[in-house]
Every structure is written in structure tokens, then in C-alpha cells.
Design a protein around this motif. Sequence first.
Motif, PDB file in Angstrom:
ATOM      1  N   GLU A  37      72.378  58.346   1.442  1.00  0.00           N
ATOM      2  CA  GLU A  37      71.540  57.971   2.574  1.00  0.00           C
ATOM      3  C   GLU A  37      70.360  58.919   2.758  1.00  0.00           C
ATOM      4  OE1 GLU A  37      74.103  57.893   5.930  1.00  0.00           O
ATOM      5  OE2 GLU A  37      75.218  56.109   5.277  1.00  0.00           O
ATOM      6  N   ASP A  38      70.177  59.890   1.840  1.00  0.00           N
ATOM      7  CA  ASP A  38      69.085  60.853   1.926  1.00  0.00           C
ATOM      8  C   ASP A  38      68.021  60.487   0.892  1.00  0.00           C
ATOM      9  OD1 ASP A  38      67.477  63.265   1.665  1.00  0.00           O
ATOM     10  OD2 ASP A  38      69.023  64.250   2.865  1.00  0.00           O
ATOM     11  N   ASP A  39      66.788  60.249   1.362  1.00  0.00           N
ATOM     12  CA  ASP A  39      65.716  59.833   0.456  1.00  0.00           C
ATOM     13  C   ASP A  39      65.439  60.869  -0.635  1.00  0.00           C
ATOM     14  OD1 ASP A  39      65.435  57.539   1.909  1.00  0.00           O
ATOM     15  OD2 ASP A  39      63.820  58.339   3.183  1.00  0.00           O
ATOM     16  N   ARG A  40      65.689  62.131  -0.352  1.00  0.00           N
ATOM     17  CA  ARG A  40      65.393  63.185  -1.329  1.00  0.00           C
ATOM     18  C   ARG A  40      66.358  63.172  -2.503  1.00  0.00           C
ATOM     19  NH1 ARG A  40      65.852  68.107   2.731  1.00  0.00           N
ATOM     20  NH2 ARG A  40      67.742  66.852   3.126  1.00  0.00           N
ATOM     21  N   PHE A  41      67.588  62.780  -2.262  1.00  0.00           N
ATOM     22  CA  PHE A  41      68.617  62.916  -3.299  1.00  0.00           C
ATOM     23  C   PHE A  41      69.284  61.582  -3.653  1.00  0.00           C
ATOM     24  CE2 PHE A  41      68.475  66.922  -0.879  1.00  0.00           C
ATOM     25  CZ  PHE A  41      68.127  67.810  -1.892  1.00  0.00           C
ATOM     26  N   ARG A  42      68.732  60.470  -3.165  1.00  0.00           N
ATOM     27  CA  ARG A  42      69.344  59.176  -3.467  1.00  0.00           C
ATOM     28  C   ARG A  42      69.343  58.911  -4.973  1.00  0.00           C
ATOM     29  NH1 ARG A  42      66.523  56.239  -0.360  1.00  0.00           N
ATOM     30  NH2 ARG A  42      67.955  56.235   1.412  1.00  0.00           N
ATOM     31  N   SER A  43      68.254  59.266  -5.665  1.00  0.00           N
ATOM     32  CA  SER A  43      68.174  59.024  -7.120  1.00  0.00           C
ATOM     33  C   SER A  43      69.152  59.910  -7.875  1.00  0.00           C
ATOM     34  CB  SER A  43      66.748  59.263  -7.607  1.00  0.00           C
ATOM     35  OG  SER A  43      66.343  60.600  -7.318  1.00  0.00           O
ATOM     36  N   VAL A  44      69.336  61.150  -7.391  1.00  0.00           N
ATOM     37  CA  VAL A  44      70.292  62.054  -8.046  1.00  0.00           C
ATOM     38  C   VAL A  44      71.715  61.524  -7.862  1.00  0.00           C
ATOM     39  CG1 VAL A  44      71.209  64.405  -8.055  1.00  0.00           C
ATOM     40  CG2 VAL A  44      68.773  64.020  -7.688  1.00  0.00           C
ATOM     41  N   GLN A  45      72.007  61.019  -6.670  1.00  0.00           N
ATOM     42  CA  GLN A  45      73.341  60.469  -6.432  1.00  0.00           C
ATOM     43  C   GLN A  45      73.614  59.292  -7.355  1.00  0.00           C
ATOM     44  OE1 GLN A  45      74.611  57.516  -5.004  1.00  0.00           O
ATOM     45  NE2 GLN A  45      76.720  58.297  -4.816  1.00  0.00           N
ATOM     46  N   ARG A  46      72.601  58.471  -7.548  1.00  0.00           N
ATOM     47  CA  ARG A  46      72.788  57.283  -8.386  1.00  0.00           C
ATOM     48  C   ARG A  46      72.979  57.657  -9.863  1.00  0.00           C
ATOM     49  NH1 ARG A  46      68.725  55.007  -6.652  1.00  0.00           N
ATOM     50  NH2 ARG A  46      67.217  55.535  -8.285  1.00  0.00           N
ATOM     51  N   VAL A  47      72.265  58.700 -10.345  1.00  0.00           N
ATOM     52  CA  VAL A  47      72.312  59.056 -11.765  1.00  0.00           C
ATOM     53  C   VAL A  47      73.487  59.974 -12.079  1.00  0.00           C
ATOM     54  CG1 VAL A  47      71.048  60.245 -13.607  1.00  0.00           C
ATOM     55  CG2 VAL A  47      69.826  58.730 -12.041  1.00  0.00           C
ATOM     56  N   VAL A  48      73.729  60.970 -11.212  1.00  0.00           N
ATOM     57  CA  VAL A  48      74.677  62.032 -11.553  1.00  0.00           C
ATOM     58  C   VAL A  48      76.021  61.893 -10.822  1.00  0.00           C
ATOM     59  CG1 VAL A  48      75.037  64.533 -11.589  1.00  0.00           C
ATOM     60  CG2 VAL A  48      72.758  63.588 -11.990  1.00  0.00           C
ATOM     61  N   MET A  49      76.000  61.461  -9.566  1.00  0.00           N
ATOM     62  CA  MET A  49      77.187  61.552  -8.718  1.00  0.00           C
ATOM     63  C   MET A  49      77.984  60.256  -8.633  1.00  0.00           C
ATOM     64  SD  MET A  49      75.291  63.690  -5.663  1.00  0.00           S
ATOM     65  CE  MET A  49      76.747  63.812  -4.663  1.00  0.00           C
ATOM     66  N   ARG A  50      77.352  59.128  -8.817  1.00  0.00           N
ATOM     67  CA  ARG A  50      78.043  57.858  -8.617  1.00  0.00           C
ATOM     68  C   ARG A  50      79.215  57.687  -9.575  1.00  0.00           C
ATOM     69  NH1 ARG A  50      74.502  52.471  -8.412  1.00  0.00           N
ATOM     70  NH2 ARG A  50      73.827  53.502  -6.489  1.00  0.00           N
TER      71      ARG A  50
END
Length: 509
Positions: A475-488
Motif C-alpha cells: 500500500e506504499d507507493d515508494r515500495f509497491r514495485s519492490v513488494q511485487r518483484v521481491v516480496m510477493r
Amino acid sequence: MSSPSNRRWQIAQFLAPIFGVVLVIGAIILVSLHNYHSTREGAIQLSRSLLNSEQRYITQEVSNYLSPARSSSVVAKDLLNGPDIDKDVINFMLLGRSVLKNVPQVASFYLADDEGHFWMMAPRDGNYEETTYKIENGQHVFHHEIRDSEGRFVSEDDLKTDPYDPRGQNWYLGALKKEQQPGKLSLFWRDPVPYLSTNQFIITASTTFKTIDGRRMVFAINIALNQLSHFVNSLKIGKNGQAVIVDVGGHIIAGHNMEAMRAAKFDTTKVKLDPATQSVFIRALNIFKIQGPGTGLVHIKDQNYVTIASAMALAKKSWVLLINAPESDFANFAQIVQKQNIYFSLIVIVLSLLLAVGFIYQGRRVVFFQKRLKKGQKKIREESAGLLAIANTPSLLNPEKEIPAMTEVLAERAKAKRTSLWRLLPDGQRLLCEDMFDRTEDIHGSGIELAKHSHPALFECLRDSQLIDVPNAEEDDRFRSVQRVVMRTIDSSHLLFVPILDQHNPVGL
């Protein structure tokens, strides 16, 4: 883990002060309750005696108020039994005018015979109205003759009406049902009804007798209840006591709040005890129905009331006299003494509580600091073990060799699913994963790159060189892409972002 002896000591440290305070409070409460109950019982006994005296006084006054019904009926029985109906009617009018002039609570008189004839005597504008029901030229009329207090003729008028038969009225039928017993005069008491001409309630007492020539007559007297209500309301019962006369159904006959009940527009079914304002009377009446007459103690809205209920045997058997007074009116001095005792007791209790709380607080602080010290010592041991594990890693300072122990120690200390070390490449446009450790799977990985054009907000945060704790990276615009690539891939959303600096310049994270 604490030993059983330590746990017992902690429990004793907590319970001992409380037990001491409870003993003090218990002793104070027992002494106070004994003194209060002794004083209160004496006050209640005194209040019951006073209410019993008040009840006898009211009963006698009500009997006196209704006594014209019996005395007038006795006179009517002897006066109106002649063979000449016209003379009986004249005597009826004389009797009615005399009583109305001298007895203020009497509202009117009725007289009827078994042939349907009807006569009435009632006051009218300072004079007296003699009414006779007639049928003239096929018209049903009430013929009124107005006379002054000396019996002199003033005026007369006729009022056309629908056919009227007194033999169907309840005061007539009730009198027939209560035939005169030998040597006694049996009165039928009708329930209160509205008397519109005087805007008040009246109660009717009727009796039947036979004349010398065999005609059956019914004589009725109407007594207004407004003065009875005024009398009952004017009574001083303690400081805030009240009285009311009701029937067993809860309908108000006289007394408390009767004047306010006139808003019911003389609907006698509505002139009842009000649960909102007369709940004490309602409770006392219910007790009377179950236990019979007597005194009682009623608890309503956090207050005790001394009550008395008695049947009005001298009036109508279905009437009940209800009296109530707050217990505080009679036991006020006991409550004052009790309050003083309570104040002194509270001071002792508060001081005891403060002392007990102080002991408990000091004991809990000792336990708290002991736990905090043990926790700090444990944390120091764990951090020392982590640093030692890294320090003992071979080739720690050799840049050409991987050091997986770093991410393992970080994952263990942070209790994280995955930890990773990223190096900012010389062009400043890419981050290269040097090592990624998945604690749940116990495996390492590396080689992933994150480009600035794909994750611009991530590089902005790296440039700001601030530690960031993100509870939900999705839900954070700064790290949404990182969550999708690395954390999901590991179903994770909590991210701890820690930049690595070299002379205040970011070199990785």
C-alpha cells in the motif's frame, strides 16, 4: 524460568498487603453495619408507628367525609315511605336542599321508583335545581324548577331529552342487588364517575326500600371527591410522604396527583396510578393484594420507602388507602451518623490502601527491573553471539568471497522471512543483490538487479539515507514495485529499509 520459591514469594508479596487491607475494611464494615442497622431498625419502627396513626386518622376522616351517604339514606328511608307520592317528592326536595346547603361535599341526590319515575336535586348557580323527568305530549323532558336557599321559586325551564329510564342505571340496579338486611342499611357504592356540570368526580351511594303502599323506591346521594382529594393531598406525612386512595384495580379515587389526572378528560379507565411517577404506590398495592393490609418497605430507584396499605372498610370494601414516605424522612439522623462513620472509615481505608499499593508497587518494580535486566542480558548475549559468528567467518574482509553469515544473522535477529544485501553499482542506476537469505527455506540467492527507471521511488529513499519501517509495502507507493518483484513470492508485506553509507554517501542497502 523462575523457581517455585520465587513464585511463592512474589504471590505473598502481592497478597499480604491486600489481605491486611481487607481485614481492616472488613472490621470497619462490620462495626458500621451493626450500628447502622440498629439505628435504622429503630427509626423504621418509629416511622411505622407514625404511619399507623396517620392511617387511622385518614380512615376516620374519610369515614366522616362519606358519612352523609349513610345518614341521608337513613333519613330518606323513614321520610319518603308515605302513601302519597307527591308528598314524598316534596319531602325529597326539602331533604336534598337542606343537605346541599349544609354539607359541601354532597353534589346531588337522585330518587326513582319501580315505575320509572325520576327526580333529582342539585345545586345550580348559587340556587337549587329540582328536576323531574316527564313525558308531555309525547316529548321526553327534564323539567327544572330553580329555588333559592329558602325554597322560594326563582325560575323554571324544560330540557328535551331522549327516553330515560332510571331502572337501567347501575346505581339503581346495584341498590336492588344489595337488598336491605334486617336491622341494617345496606348501601351500594358505585365507582367514581365524571360529573360534567361541576367538572369533578363523584361517587354514588344508593339504597332501596319500600313505601307503605308497596312501591319500591331507590334513593341515591352523589358525593364529590374533589374535597377528599384536597384533604388527602394536604396531609403532612413526614417531610416528603404522600397518600392516595385507590381501588384494587389501581384506579385513583382521591389523593396524590388526582388534579393532574383531569387531563384524562374524565375517562375513568385512564385515571390510574402512573408507573412513571407513582411506582411506590403501585408496588405497595401489589404487596397488599398478595399479603393483605400492613406496613412494608419498598425499594425504588435506589431509595427505600416505608409504606402502609389498608382496606377502607368504613367506606367501600374495594378501596385501599396507600401511604408512603421515604425512609430518609424518619431515619435521617441515622444516615447522618452513618455518613460520618463512612467518612472516617474511608480515611482509614484510603490510608491502608495507599500503604498496600506502595508495598505492591515497590515489589512489582523490583520484579519489573529484574525481568528487564534479564531481558537485556539475553539480548546482549544474542547480539554478541551474532557478532561473534560474523567475526569468526573465514575471509571476512576478502571482497572476492561471499559472506552468507551476514544475512543469516540479520534474519535471525530481525525474525524476518527474508533478508538481503544490495550494492549500489558505480553508475548509480542499479542495485545488485549480493546475497539474499530465505529463513523459512534456509537457502541463499543472489544476482537480482533493481533498475532506477523501474523503481525510482526506491532510489529516492536510498538517496535520503533514512531508515524506513513500512508495515505494508503493497500500500506504499515508494515500495509497491519492490513488494511485487521481491516480496510477493514469500507472501510478505512488512519491509524494513536500511541504507548502507560510506562517508555519508549511500553504497547499498
